[in-house]
Design an enzyme around this catalytic site. Structure first.
Site, PDB file in Angstrom:
ATOM      1  N   ASP A 256       0.841  -1.208   0.000  1.00  0.00           N
ATOM      2  CA  ASP A 256       0.000   0.000   0.000  1.00  0.00           C
ATOM      3  C   ASP A 256       0.872   1.253   0.000  1.00  0.00           C
ATOM      4  O   ASP A 256       0.512   2.275  -0.585  1.00  0.00           O
ATOM      5  CB  ASP A 256      -0.927  -0.005   1.222  1.00  0.00           C
ATOM      6  CG  ASP A 256      -2.215   0.765   0.992  1.00  0.00           C
ATOM      7  OD1 ASP A 256      -2.369   1.366  -0.090  1.00  0.00           O
ATOM      8  OD2 ASP A 256      -3.070   0.778   1.888  1.00  0.00           O
TER       9      ASP A 256
ATOM     10  N   CYS B 188      -4.155   5.128  -2.575  1.00  0.00           N
ATOM     11  CA  CYS B 188      -4.684   4.267  -3.620  1.00  0.00           C
ATOM     12  C   CYS B 188      -4.889   5.107  -4.867  1.00  0.00           C
ATOM     13  O   CYS B 188      -5.503   6.174  -4.806  1.00  0.00           O
ATOM     14  CB  CYS B 188      -6.005   3.650  -3.172  1.00  0.00           C
ATOM     15  SG  CYS B 188      -6.818   2.735  -4.487  1.00  0.00           S
TER      16      CYS B 188
ATOM     17  N   ASN C 154      -0.767   5.813   4.304  1.00  0.00           N
ATOM     18  CA  ASN C 154      -1.220   5.005   5.434  1.00  0.00           C
ATOM     19  C   ASN C 154      -0.661   5.637   6.696  1.00  0.00           C
ATOM     20  O   ASN C 154       0.379   6.291   6.666  1.00  0.00           O
ATOM     21  CB  ASN C 154      -0.634   3.586   5.343  1.00  0.00           C
ATOM     22  CG  ASN C 154      -1.212   2.789   4.211  1.00  0.00           C
ATOM     23  OD1 ASN C 154      -0.782   2.901   3.080  1.00  0.00           O
ATOM     24  ND2 ASN C 154      -2.205   1.985   4.519  1.00  0.00           N
TER      25      ASN C 154
HETATM   26  P1  HMG Z   1     -10.950  -4.990 -15.880  1.00  0.00           P
HETATM   27  O1  HMG Z   1     -10.347  -4.109 -16.916  1.00  0.00           O
HETATM   28  O2  HMG Z   1     -12.373  -4.773 -15.546  1.00  0.00           O
HETATM   29  O3  HMG Z   1     -10.854  -6.539 -16.180  1.00  0.00           O
HETATM   30  O4  HMG Z   1     -10.037  -4.901 -14.573  1.00  0.00           O
HETATM   31  P2  HMG Z   1     -10.313  -7.435 -17.316  1.00  0.00           P
HETATM   32  O5  HMG Z   1     -10.524  -8.817 -16.828  1.00  0.00           O
HETATM   33  O6  HMG Z   1     -10.928  -7.010 -18.612  1.00  0.00           O
HETATM   34  O7  HMG Z   1      -8.737  -7.172 -17.387  1.00  0.00           O
HETATM   35  C1  HMG Z   1      -8.148  -6.050 -17.959  1.00  0.00           C
HETATM   36  C2  HMG Z   1      -6.709  -6.365 -18.314  1.00  0.00           C
HETATM   37  O8  HMG Z   1      -5.985  -6.712 -17.135  1.00  0.00           O
HETATM   38  C3  HMG Z   1      -6.588  -7.555 -19.245  1.00  0.00           C
HETATM   39  O9  HMG Z   1      -5.418  -7.366 -19.997  1.00  0.00           O
HETATM   40  C4  HMG Z   1      -6.361  -8.700 -18.274  1.00  0.00           C
HETATM   41  O10 HMG Z   1      -5.665  -9.767 -18.877  1.00  0.00           O
HETATM   42  C5  HMG Z   1      -5.509  -8.056 -17.213  1.00  0.00           C
HETATM   43  P3  HMG Z   1      -5.490  -6.884 -21.526  1.00  0.00           P
HETATM   44  O11 HMG Z   1      -6.335  -7.910 -22.222  1.00  0.00           O
HETATM   45  O12 HMG Z   1      -6.153  -5.525 -21.498  1.00  0.00           O
HETATM   46  O13 HMG Z   1      -4.056  -6.851 -21.946  1.00  0.00           O
HETATM   47  N1  HMG Z   1      -5.677  -8.656 -15.880  1.00  0.00           N
HETATM   48  C6  HMG Z   1      -4.662  -8.943 -15.065  1.00  0.00           C
HETATM   49  N2  HMG Z   1      -3.325  -8.811 -15.209  1.00  0.00           N
HETATM   50  C7  HMG Z   1      -2.565  -9.214 -14.184  1.00  0.00           C
HETATM   51  N3  HMG Z   1      -3.056  -9.722 -13.016  1.00  0.00           N
HETATM   52  C8  HMG Z   1      -4.380  -9.854 -12.846  1.00  0.00           C
HETATM   53  C9  HMG Z   1      -5.234  -9.467 -13.893  1.00  0.00           C
HETATM   54  N4  HMG Z   1      -6.575  -9.459 -14.044  1.00  0.00           N
HETATM   55  C10 HMG Z   1      -6.824  -8.973 -15.260  1.00  0.00           C
HETATM   56  N5  HMG Z   1      -4.858 -10.343 -11.699  1.00  0.00           N
HETATM   57  C11 HMG Z   1      -9.194  -5.651 -12.446  1.00  0.00           C
HETATM   58  C12 HMG Z   1     -10.405  -5.604 -13.384  1.00  0.00           C
HETATM   59  C13 HMG Z   1      -9.689  -6.131 -11.099  1.00  0.00           C
HETATM   60  C14 HMG Z   1      -8.167  -6.613 -13.026  1.00  0.00           C
HETATM   61  C15 HMG Z   1      -8.594  -4.223 -12.372  1.00  0.00           C
HETATM   62  O14 HMG Z   1      -9.617  -3.344 -12.040  1.00  0.00           O
HETATM   63  C16 HMG Z   1      -7.504  -4.115 -11.340  1.00  0.00           C
HETATM   64  O15 HMG Z   1      -6.439  -4.690 -11.472  1.00  0.00           O
HETATM   65  N6  HMG Z   1      -7.763  -3.336 -10.237  1.00  0.00           N
HETATM   66  C17 HMG Z   1      -6.845  -3.242  -9.137  1.00  0.00           C
HETATM   67  C18 HMG Z   1      -6.847  -1.862  -8.556  1.00  0.00           C
HETATM   68  C19 HMG Z   1      -5.884  -1.827  -7.386  1.00  0.00           C
HETATM   69  O16 HMG Z   1      -4.972  -2.610  -7.298  1.00  0.00           O
HETATM   70  N7  HMG Z   1      -6.117  -0.860  -6.455  1.00  0.00           N
HETATM   71  C20 HMG Z   1      -5.267  -0.726  -5.303  1.00  0.00           C
HETATM   72  C21 HMG Z   1      -5.422  -1.837  -4.316  1.00  0.00           C
HETATM   73  S1  HMG Z   1      -6.861  -1.680  -3.273  1.00  0.00           S
HETATM   74  C22 HMG Z   1      -6.381  -0.542  -2.057  1.00  0.00           C
HETATM   75  O17 HMG Z   1      -5.332   0.051  -2.145  1.00  0.00           O
HETATM   76  C23 HMG Z   1      -7.274  -0.365  -0.858  1.00  0.00           C
HETATM   77  C24 HMG Z   1      -6.705  -1.068   0.388  1.00  0.00           C
HETATM   78  O18 HMG Z   1      -5.426  -0.575   0.727  1.00  0.00           O
HETATM   79  C25 HMG Z   1      -7.663  -0.860   1.573  1.00  0.00           C
HETATM   80  C26 HMG Z   1      -8.056   0.605   1.786  1.00  0.00           C
HETATM   81  O19 HMG Z   1      -7.167   1.460   1.959  1.00  0.00           O
HETATM   82  O20 HMG Z   1      -9.262   0.853   1.796  1.00  0.00           O
HETATM   83  C27 HMG Z   1      -6.594  -2.580   0.165  1.00  0.00           C
HETATM   84 MG    MG Z   2      -5.076   1.242   1.823  1.00  0.00          MG
END
Ligand code: HMG
Ligand code: MG
Length: 279
Positions: free
Chosen positions: A13, A234, A243
């Site tokens: 994070d 984020c 954080n």
């Molecule tokens: P999408 O575009 O809706 O889904 O993303 P998709 O299935 O069409 O995938 C898009 C592209 O990503 C495709 O590639 C997939 O192959 C690839 P392309 O065909 O365009 O070349 N892909 C992946 N690649 C690697 N690893 C994977 C993966 N999945 C798909 N696992 C998705 C949906 C969920 C993938 C996207 O929205 C995403 O990755 N989101 C993550 C966002 C993120 O990481 N945010 C930060 C973390 S959360 C946070 O910080 C909060 C927290 O700290 C708590 C708090 O503070 O509240 C936890």
């Molecule tokens: Mg967080």
């Protein structure tokens, strides 16, 4: 003496929001130093789309390169089955699924409704050979939808626990929560989940993270996520600052009379190292 556990999330994070590319070797050096500080759990990786979060694209290399300390669980975020496969291949010790209590953030962060994101987790829960933690974001305020209803948080927490998450971390993603909001939220959440299964994850945008930790302590929560150097945020939560700093949580809870088992000198050094990575 009662123990409070700090779950170090700095390598994930803390770093995920940094725009400049950070060398994999630097990330590994940070994790290796943190591994000597006494943490039981360190979040080091995120198997999300590299298009969405480029900084985490080398997660497999980080997990491969670190020196694993005995007794430390190295954690990774997994939004879907593809992420779980990456985490298994890289031998993450535990993984985390992440949901939101607000629809606006869910859509912005994972391009899915809350219901759709929870449906993606079901196969992860079935297939994961390791423990799965759950996150709920925007437990008090959402950058898109405004104030979150505590009942909405409780609903998502109950679903994650029913699915098999061993612990649920409650995220004040944009660090805007007031102690009153955290109190109301925890009253609702502890009705559906015992405090022993909860963790607090406070960003410190408004400087109220330590106050919110005190409120959570009064509800029986004993695990807090924090990032060395107070890095973090984020990319899909505009306005999210770092954080709460591990250094600050450590000093605060120890002053309050809790034991952490952590080495403050090593953590101070790791904090300097993390801040230097920011460039
Ligand atoms: P999408 O575009 O809706 O889904 O993303 P998709 O299935 O069409 O995938 C898009 C592209 O990503 C495709 O590639 C997939 O192959 C690839 P392309 O065909 O365009 O070349 N892909 C992946 N690649 C690697 N690893 C994977 C993966 N999945 C798909 N696992 C998705 C949906 C969920 C993938 C996207 O929205 C995403 O990755 N989101 C993550 C966002 C993120 O990481 N945010 C930060 C973390 S959360 C946070 O910080 C909060 C927290 O700290 C708590 C708090 O503070 O509240 C936890
Ligand atoms: Mg967080």
């Amino acid at each position: 003496m009662t123990t409070v556990e700090i779950f170090e999330v700095g390598p994930r994070d803390g770093l995920q929001n940094e725009k400049a590319e950070i060398a994999t070797s630097d990330k590994i050096a940070l994790v290796d130093l943190l591994s000597t500080a006494g943490f039981k759990r360190i979040e080091v990786a995120s198997f999300v789309s590299p298009k969405w979060v480029p900084q985490m694209a080398d997660s497999a290399q980080v997990l491969e390169g670190i020196m694993r300390a005995p007794g430390v669980s190295y954690a990774a975020l997994t939004p879907n089955m593809r992420g779980l496969e990456g985490a298994i291949a890289a031998q993450a010790d535990e993984v985390a699924v992440f949901a939101s209590a607000s629809e606006g953030f869910s859509k912005a962060n994972v391009n899915a409704t809350i219901t759709e994101s929870l449906a993606r987790f079901a196969p992860i829960m079935d297939a994961a050979p390791m423990p799965v933690r759950g996150y709920v974001s925007c437990v008090a305020e959402c950058p898109y939808d405004g104030a979150t209803d505590p009942a909405d948080v409780a609903k998502v927490v109950a679903e994650l626990v029913a699915m098999g998450c061993y612990e649920v971390s409650l995220g004040d993603t944009i660090g805007r929560a007031t102690p009153e909001q955290i109190d109301a939220m925890l009253k609702a959440v502890t009705d559906v989940c015992p405090a022993e299964k909860l963790a607090g994850h406070f960003h410190d945008t408004s400087g109220r993270a330590l106050l919110n930790i005190d409120v959570a302590l009064s509800h029986g929560v004993r695990v807090f996520d924090a990032a060395v150097g107070g890095l973090g945020g984020c990319p899909y939560a505009p306005g999210a600052a770092g954080n709460v700093a591990t250094e600050a949580v450590l000093a605060h809870v120890e002053r309050t009379g809790y034991a952490t088992g952590l080495n403050a000198d090593i953590i101070a050094r790791a904090g300097q190292m993390a801040l230097a990575l920011r460039g």
